[in-house]
Motif scaffolding. Sequence first.
Motif, PDB file in Angstrom:
ATOM      1  N   LEU A  24      37.507 -90.813  -6.028  1.00 57.01           N
ATOM      2  CA  LEU A  24      36.381 -90.046  -5.699  1.00 57.01           C
ATOM      3  C   LEU A  24      36.169 -88.758  -6.145  1.00 57.01           C
ATOM      4  O   LEU A  24      35.193 -88.144  -6.910  1.00 57.01           O
ATOM      5  CB  LEU A  24      36.204 -89.987  -4.372  1.00 57.01           C
ATOM      6  N   TYR A  25      37.406 -88.059  -6.055  1.00 55.07           N
ATOM      7  CA  TYR A  25      37.490 -86.653  -6.792  1.00 55.07           C
ATOM      8  C   TYR A  25      37.255 -86.730  -8.298  1.00 55.07           C
ATOM      9  O   TYR A  25      36.588 -85.902  -8.867  1.00 55.07           O
ATOM     10  CB  TYR A  25      38.868 -86.023  -6.488  1.00 55.07           C
ATOM     11  N   VAL A  26      38.019 -87.659  -9.026  1.00 50.98           N
ATOM     12  CA  VAL A  26      38.026 -87.602 -10.574  1.00 50.98           C
ATOM     13  C   VAL A  26      36.474 -87.834 -10.945  1.00 50.98           C
ATOM     14  O   VAL A  26      35.861 -87.393 -11.663  1.00 50.98           O
ATOM     15  CB  VAL A  26      38.956 -88.771 -10.986  1.00 50.98           C
ATOM     16  N   LYS A  68      27.731 -87.080   3.884  1.00 49.07           N
ATOM     17  CA  LYS A  68      27.611 -85.707   2.954  1.00 49.07           C
ATOM     18  C   LYS A  68      26.299 -85.904   2.286  1.00 49.07           C
ATOM     19  O   LYS A  68      25.831 -86.901   1.847  1.00 49.07           O
ATOM     20  CB  LYS A  68      28.798 -85.903   1.928  1.00 49.07           C
ATOM     21  N   GLN A  69      25.770 -84.679   2.111  1.00 52.86           N
ATOM     22  CA  GLN A  69      24.436 -84.520   1.324  1.00 52.86           C
ATOM     23  C   GLN A  69      24.782 -84.165  -0.075  1.00 52.86           C
ATOM     24  O   GLN A  69      25.404 -83.128  -0.208  1.00 52.86           O
ATOM     25  CB  GLN A  69      23.566 -83.497   2.099  1.00 52.86           C
ATOM     26  N   MET A  70      24.102 -84.940  -0.991  1.00 56.13           N
ATOM     27  CA  MET A  70      24.425 -84.611  -2.353  1.00 56.13           C
ATOM     28  C   MET A  70      22.809 -84.699  -3.136  1.00 56.13           C
ATOM     29  O   MET A  70      22.189 -85.903  -3.298  1.00 56.13           O
ATOM     30  CB  MET A  70      25.335 -85.812  -2.921  1.00 56.13           C
ATOM     31  N   TYR A 111      29.921 -83.698  -7.501  1.00 55.28           N
ATOM     32  CA  TYR A 111      29.273 -84.567  -6.747  1.00 55.28           C
ATOM     33  C   TYR A 111      30.312 -85.443  -6.203  1.00 55.28           C
ATOM     34  O   TYR A 111      30.412 -86.862  -6.411  1.00 55.28           O
ATOM     35  CB  TYR A 111      28.323 -85.265  -7.899  1.00 55.28           C
ATOM     36  N   GLN A 112      31.331 -85.071  -5.604  1.00 53.37           N
ATOM     37  CA  GLN A 112      32.397 -86.076  -5.022  1.00 53.37           C
ATOM     38  C   GLN A 112      31.859 -86.592  -3.594  1.00 53.37           C
ATOM     39  O   GLN A 112      31.409 -85.948  -2.690  1.00 53.37           O
ATOM     40  CB  GLN A 112      33.626 -85.190  -4.570  1.00 53.37           C
TER      41      GLN A 112
END
Length: 209
Positions: A135-137, A169-171, A161-162
Amino acid sequence: MRKDKIFMLVGSLLLLFSFVFPLWKITLLAPQYPEPLGMKIYITHLADGNQFNDVKNIDLLNHYIGMAHLPYKANVEKGVVKPFKEFVIIPIVIVVLVILGLITTFIGKRKYYIYWLVLLIISGIIGILDFYNWLYVYGHNLDPNAILKITDKTTGKLMAYQPPLFGFKQMLNFQVYSYPSTAVYFIGLSVIFVLLAIKFYPPKGKNLA
């Protein structure tokens, strides 16, 4: 068969449900989508969560803001992206754990029940850390030439945008929810059954046949 062996046997076999049910599900809600978008993560592939072409639509949205393409079936077949190595490794790990669990059941020693349980827990922790890294990458390694580029006002760099590993989480205008799915609950049941095998192991002096 002894009660502890039955618990150990069932606990081992419960892991096989990982081949049938998804491990995780990520859901995206936004005003422009009447129905939420969803992506189910299996140990061997990605699948649509709520409606047809969900993964494809999520992939298009992700690529719009600079994320790498997702390795769903169509993208892999077209050579757009390679499948995750985890889609090969995790099934092997599951099969090895089941085989070791069956061997442990046959041996019927309490200490081996504990060793197997520790091995399962360690495998689970490694899997969660790998999922977080995935997810981080995807959320941080963004294409600077993406169509939509939103920079962080404090750093001037592209905004990350992880997706969340767990929870909400709001993205941008998307509400993103990430939670374990059915296979994880079967793995949890596996842990419970092996704990019961350890608990009901016959005390010293009892028949261990």
